[in-house]
Motif scaffolding. Structure first.
Motif, mmCIF file in Angstrom:
data_model
loop_
_atom_site.group_PDB
_atom_site.id
_atom_site.type_symbol
_atom_site.label_atom_id
_atom_site.label_comp_id
_atom_site.label_asym_id
_atom_site.label_seq_id
_atom_site.Cartn_x
_atom_site.Cartn_y
_atom_site.Cartn_z
ATOM 1 N N GLY A 100 0.848 -1.184 0.000
ATOM 2 C CA GLY A 100 0.000 0.000 0.000
ATOM 3 C C GLY A 100 0.885 1.236 0.000
ATOM 4 N N VAL A 101 0.271 2.401 0.127
ATOM 5 C CA VAL A 101 1.057 3.641 0.118
ATOM 6 C C VAL A 101 1.604 3.881 1.522
ATOM 7 N N LEU A 102 2.910 4.084 1.609
ATOM 8 C CA LEU A 102 3.566 4.291 2.919
ATOM 9 C C LEU A 102 4.419 5.552 2.877
ATOM 10 N N ARG A 103 4.376 6.299 3.960
ATOM 11 C CA ARG A 103 5.282 7.447 4.076
ATOM 12 C C ARG A 103 6.696 6.923 4.287
ATOM 13 N N GLU A 104 7.669 7.752 3.957
ATOM 14 C CA GLU A 104 9.078 7.329 3.997
ATOM 15 C C GLU A 104 9.471 6.706 5.348
ATOM 16 N N ASN A 105 9.127 7.377 6.444
ATOM 17 C CA ASN A 105 9.561 6.866 7.750
ATOM 18 C C ASN A 105 8.973 5.488 8.024
#
Ligand SMILES: Cc1cc2nc3c(=O)[nH]c(=O)nc-3n(C[C@H](O)[C@H](O)[C@H](O)COP(=O)(O)OP(=O)(O)OC[C@H]3O[C@@H](n4cnc5c(N)ncnc54)[C@H](O)[C@@H]3O)c2cc1C
Length: 457
Positions: A100-105
């Protein structure tokens, strides 16, 4: 210069891209007379800035330079073109496999092991690339072994997890604009070595190739360079035939223009150079080389919004995705301009697939991707612009020429070796940052210096 029917010069130059114009300026500075024959109705070649909204240049071609692009920094300073840093604050957005879409951290926390694997492989690539002499890659101790496999095969054999392998593919296709199965492993190592190390080639920040942009747009560079040599450039003069002896050339253009000189510098990509006729014909090795150096496939798509809304959400505008259509993006806003601009890259097979669709379908697919990463605001751009390069008659693909397996070792010596009065330039022949603007300058200077030395002798 208006189109005459006949020109005499010391050095005839084919192509008013950066490489050809740098060659012309170098030749002129040495007291020789150049003439640059350009097929198109503009200079700049693979550099192309479009300003649909005043004050908001969009780079359909080359956009960035990096910290080690010393020739380009020098040229910009000389031409009075100012630079500004690429915006980098915030997190990258990831979308790989079924994550799925994940933020960098979050992505880094979840895939720390995979990222460590990637780092290990990049270090190994740096070590191997250091063995490749950029002037003669075929002389690398393991050249024969490395040139018979593709970069993709070598990657597949590193025991990488799917996420690490995918990331490696995405960042490599982002450089070469073809799938790694199409490129010799030796060519990948050569490319790394001409740029320094993988961290400089692949990174978007801190010493990478994409840290700095030009105020007013990259086209300011060729525009101002052309102004310095304007009396020596003829536009709309496609070169079709080069007659040559050991010490003279007669260059024929479509439309009847004939330019005579003592040397010619062909400053166009090798595949286009192979479409010119030569009389007498060039050697088989040179022609077979140009039959084997295809340009990559890439296009850029710009979404312009009334503001860079992703910044407020803590994003830097970069995305990395294997769902696509785009594998990568960048924030390409202009400091001092309120608009928000996101640039999406279609490269390799993505360019081939989506570049062939009607623009409305391509735009819809890219919009859906942006919405997944940045939310509903991304669905309503004020403007959409994209640009294809393989349809362009005088470019036929980008970013550069890629050597498939067995090309460097069998034909590489013919890439930039002069043939009598004919010399070769273009970034594709460079040994420093080959494929980049820096390489175009490097190659133009090298070819011009060789010609100057010959004519002085
Ligand atoms: C989409 C895209 C993005 C890029 N991004 C970057 C980037 O961010 N940073 C970077 O450093 N580089 C980037 N590049 C690469 C960079 O643009 C090139 O390395 C550089 O501009 C090549 O210059 P050149 O003079 O070698 O060749 P070209 O720019 O291709 O110049 C060749 C010229 O010859 C002309 N020509 C062709 N055939 C003939 C003929 N028969 N007779 C007469 N004239 C002819 C062409 O019209 C052209 O003007 C990018 C390129 C593209 C396309």
């Amino acid at each position: 210069m208006p189109n005459p029917s006949h020109i005499d010069a010391d050095v005839v130059i084919v192509g008013a891209g950066l490489s050809g114009m740098i060659a012309a300026r170098t030749v002129l500075a040495a007291g020789l007379t150049p003439v640059v024959l350009e097929a198109d109705d503009r200079v700049g070649g693979r550099i192309l800035t479009e300003e649909v909204i005043p004050g908001l240049p969009l780079e359909l071609g080359a956009q960035w330079i990096g910290d080690t692009h010393e020739r380009m920094f020098r040229l910009a300073a000389e031409l009075g073109v100012q630079t500004f840093p690429q915006y980098e604050d915030g997190e990258t957005s990831y979308e790989l496999g079924d994550s799925g879409v994940l933020r960098e951290n979050d992505f880094h926390a979840r895939f720390a092991g995979e990222l460590a694997e990637l780092e290990r492989v990049l270090r190994r690539l740096d070590e191997m690339a250091a063995e490749v002499p950029v002037e003669a890659p075929w002389l690398a101790p393991h050249a024969a072994e490395w040139d018979v496999i593709t970069a993709g095969t070598w990657y597949d054999n590193q025991g990488l997890s799917p996420v690490a392998r995918t990331l490696l593919e995405i960042c490599t296709v982002g450089i070469l604009a073809v799938p790694t199965v199409e490129v010799s492993f030796l060519h990948l190592l050569f490319t790394i070595q001409t740029c320094g190390v993988t961290s400089e080639l692949f990174a978007e920040s801190e010493g990478g190739a994409q840290t700095t942009r030009f105020v007013g747009g990259t086209s300011e560079i060729p525009r101002r360079l052309a102004a310095l040599i304007t009396d020596h450039i003829v536009l709309k003069a496609p070169v079709q035939l080069i007659e040559h002896t050991a010490d003279s050339v007669t260059v024929h253009c479509r439309g009847g223009l004939v330019a005579r000189g003592r040397r010619v510098i062909v400053a166009i990509s090798p595949t286009l150079a192979g479409r010119i006729m030569y009389d007498p014909p060039l050697s088989g090795v040179r022609d077979q080389l140009t039959q084997r150096l295809p340009n990559g496939s890439a296009m850029k798509a710009f979404f312009v919004y009334d503001e860079p809304f992703w910044r407020a959400d803590g994003f830097n505008g970069q995305l990395i995705s294997d769902i696509g259509p785009a594998r990568m993006s960048n924030d390409t806003c202009i400091p001092g301009n309120d608009h928000g601009v996101i640039l999406l890259f279609l490269e390799g097979d993505q360019a081939r697939t989506f570049g062939r669709l009607p623009q409305a379908e391509r735009r819809a697919a890219l919009t859906a991707e942006l919405v997944r990463h940045y939310g509903g605001k991304a669905a309503k751009p004020e403007l959409y612009v994209d640009g294809e390069w393989s349809d362009r008659q005088w470019t036929r693909g980008c970013y550069n020429a890629n050597h498939g397996p067995h090309v460097w070792t069998c034909y590489g010596q013919a890439l930039s070796a002069p043939i009598g009065a004919i010399h070769w330039a273009s970034t594709d022949t460079a040994t420093y940052w080959s494929a980049y603007m820096e390489g175009a300058v490097d190659a133009g200077e090298r070819a011009a210096q060789a010609v100057i030395a010959e004519l002085a002798g």
